[in-house]
Design a protein around this motif. Structure first.
Motif, PDB file in Angstrom:
ATOM      1  N   LEU A  67       0.629  -1.013  -0.017  1.00 12.20           N
ATOM      2  CA  LEU A  67       0.376   0.230  -0.439  1.00 12.20           C
ATOM      3  C   LEU A  67       0.984   1.271  -0.045  1.00 12.20           C
ATOM      4  O   LEU A  67       0.529   2.704  -0.394  1.00 12.20           O
ATOM      5  N   GLU A  68       1.863   1.023   0.430  1.00 13.28           N
ATOM      6  CA  GLU A  68       2.797   2.118   0.457  1.00 13.28           C
ATOM      7  C   GLU A  68       3.281   2.490  -0.840  1.00 13.28           C
ATOM      8  O   GLU A  68       3.061   3.927  -1.758  1.00 13.28           O
ATOM      9  N   VAL A  69       3.461   1.525  -1.710  1.00  8.58           N
ATOM     10  CA  VAL A  69       3.959   1.540  -3.216  1.00  8.58           C
ATOM     11  C   VAL A  69       2.623   1.984  -4.017  1.00  8.58           C
ATOM     12  O   VAL A  69       3.103   3.072  -4.648  1.00  8.58           O
ATOM     13  N   LEU A  70       0.923   1.986  -3.141  1.00  4.67           N
ATOM     14  CA  LEU A  70      -0.160   1.870  -4.176  1.00  4.67           C
ATOM     15  C   LEU A  70      -0.087   3.870  -4.151  1.00  4.67           C
ATOM     16  O   LEU A  70       0.131   4.392  -4.329  1.00  4.67           O
TER      17      LEU A  70
ATOM     18  N   PHE B  70      -2.917   1.457   7.493  1.00  2.00           N
ATOM     19  CA  PHE B  70      -1.968   1.553   8.001  1.00  2.00           C
ATOM     20  C   PHE B  70      -2.336   2.291   9.922  1.00  2.00           C
ATOM     21  O   PHE B  70      -2.019   2.462  10.838  1.00  2.00           O
ATOM     22  N   GLY B  71      -3.691   2.542   9.873  1.00  2.34           N
ATOM     23  CA  GLY B  71      -4.201   2.939  11.105  1.00  2.34           C
ATOM     24  C   GLY B  71      -4.889   1.465  11.739  1.00  2.34           C
ATOM     25  O   GLY B  71      -4.078   1.367  13.318  1.00  2.34           O
ATOM     26  N   ALA B  72      -5.255   0.602  11.129  1.00  3.32           N
ATOM     27  CA  ALA B  72      -5.479  -0.716  11.539  1.00  3.32           C
ATOM     28  C   ALA B  72      -3.788  -1.673  12.471  1.00  3.32           C
ATOM     29  O   ALA B  72      -4.564  -1.875  13.519  1.00  3.32           O
ATOM     30  N   VAL B  73      -2.784  -0.862  11.623  1.00  3.46           N
ATOM     31  CA  VAL B  73      -2.035  -1.999  11.941  1.00  3.46           C
ATOM     32  C   VAL B  73      -1.253  -1.608  12.884  1.00  3.46           C
ATOM     33  O   VAL B  73      -0.607  -2.358  14.043  1.00  3.46           O
TER      34      VAL B  73
ATOM     35  N   ALA C 224      -7.143   8.527  -6.813  1.00  2.00           N
ATOM     36  CA  ALA C 224      -5.833   7.662  -5.841  1.00  2.00           C
ATOM     37  C   ALA C 224      -6.139   8.274  -4.206  1.00  2.00           C
ATOM     38  O   ALA C 224      -5.636   7.912  -3.754  1.00  2.00           O
ATOM     39  N   ARG C 225      -7.035   9.176  -4.617  1.00  2.00           N
ATOM     40  CA  ARG C 225      -7.743   9.900  -3.025  1.00  2.00           C
ATOM     41  C   ARG C 225      -8.191   8.316  -2.172  1.00  2.00           C
ATOM     42  O   ARG C 225      -8.216   7.761  -1.169  1.00  2.00           O
ATOM     43  N   MET C 226      -9.776   7.509  -3.550  1.00  2.30           N
ATOM     44  CA  MET C 226      -8.974   5.900  -2.663  1.00  2.30           C
ATOM     45  C   MET C 226      -8.180   5.057  -2.740  1.00  2.30           C
ATOM     46  O   MET C 226      -8.211   4.592  -1.032  1.00  2.30           O
ATOM     47  N   ALA C 227      -7.304   5.189  -3.375  1.00  2.00           N
ATOM     48  CA  ALA C 227      -6.011   3.992  -3.176  1.00  2.00           C
ATOM     49  C   ALA C 227      -5.906   4.783  -1.603  1.00  2.00           C
ATOM     50  O   ALA C 227      -4.988   4.298  -0.600  1.00  2.00           O
ATOM     51  N   VAL C 228      -4.897   6.322  -2.193  1.00  2.00           N
ATOM     52  CA  VAL C 228      -4.740   6.801   0.016  1.00  2.00           C
ATOM     53  C   VAL C 228      -5.484   6.823   0.687  1.00  2.00           C
ATOM     54  O   VAL C 228      -5.087   6.299   1.775  1.00  2.00           O
ATOM     55  N   GLY C 229      -7.058   6.919   1.022  1.00  2.00           N
ATOM     56  CA  GLY C 229      -7.521   6.125   1.488  1.00  2.00           C
ATOM     57  C   GLY C 229      -7.191   4.763   2.217  1.00  2.00           C
ATOM     58  O   GLY C 229      -7.482   5.112   3.510  1.00  2.00           O
TER      59      GLY C 229
END
Length: 249
Positions: A103-106, A138-141, A127-132
């Motif tokens: 997801l960092e790559v995405l 990230f938050g879940a991790v 982009a908005r959906m992918a970064v969201g």
């Protein structure tokens, strides 16, 4: 409603460029793929090529006249790296670390797309959906690995055990705002500011303590890059936070 960043032009492209230059320099200096970004052990020519593209692509992003062609080159490289992540994700779909790396790559790819084709409403939405999605994971991790995240917090900061929960909630809230389009512009500006604060509060002290540690240099470059991703999305969104508007008029 005025949001953080309305009165100041946030340097998304420059922060993104700095992070990518950092990735390239680390890869070339240590003769090693960028941890997480490149999930493979490439022979030296492959490491040098990827490092050079990241370095030159980042440098190109920093100059407005070369930003779009540099973003196109990065678009190609990051798309290829995303496909390289796919087999590992398929083999171990419950591996949170693999998902974070992919997801960092995405996220980086999303920012590159916005720089390469700034007028494309479909790419703004993607982009908005992918970064969201990236931010929600990230938050879940952060919540899944509270002890590991708390271990990154400097000793002088009070409430170390609480910060993983706070930063996790901030990531999830920003991710939901981006996915829904509600206060998306404000959320992307603020979450970028949070990433930028980590450069000073977390990564710089750790680098000073261990200047020869490759992973610390990668983490510092990533903080710059993610700040750039968030602020690039912020700059691409309309003031209402809804990039769907032009397509429904």
């Amino acid at each position: 409603m005025r949001d953080f960043g309305d009165s100041v032009r946030l340097p998304g492209r420059l922060m993104l460029a700095t992070g990518l230059i950092g990735f390239g320099l680390v890869s070339l200096y240590f003769h090693h793929p960028v941890d997480g970004l490149q999930p493979f052990d490439a022979p030296p020519p492959g490491v040098w090529l990827n490092g050079a593209v990241l370095l030159l692509g980042g440098a190109g992003l920093a100059w407005s006249r070369t930003a779009r062609p540099a973003a196109l080159a990065l678009w190609g490289l990051l798309t290829a790296l995303l496909f390289v992540h796919a087999p590992g994700l398929a083999a171990t779909p419950r591996d949170a670390v693999r998902w974070v790396s992919a997801l960092e790559v995405l996220g980086l790819l999303s920012a590159a797309m916005l720089v390469a084709a700034p007028g494309r409403d479909d790419l703004k939405l993607a982009a908005r959906m992918a970064v969201g999605l990236m931010l929600i994971v990230f938050g879940a991790v952060h919540w899944m690995y509270v002890d590991a995240i708390a271990g990154l917090i400097p000793d002088w900061m009070p409430g170390r055990a609480l910060w993983p929960w706070i930063t996790g909630a901030a990531n999830i809230a920003a991710g939901l705002a981006l996915v829904s389009g509600v206060l998306a512009r404000t959320a992307s500006a603020l979450v970028g500011a949070m990433f930028a604060s980590w450069i000073v509060l977390v990564h710089l002290p750790r680098l000073l303590a261990a200047p020869g540690d490759r992973s610390e240099w990668v983490a510092g470059a990533l903080a710059f890059a993610l700040t750039g991703v968030a602020w690039t999305v912020h700059g691409a969104l309309t003031r209402s936070g809804e990039d769907l508007q032009p397509s429904v008029r």
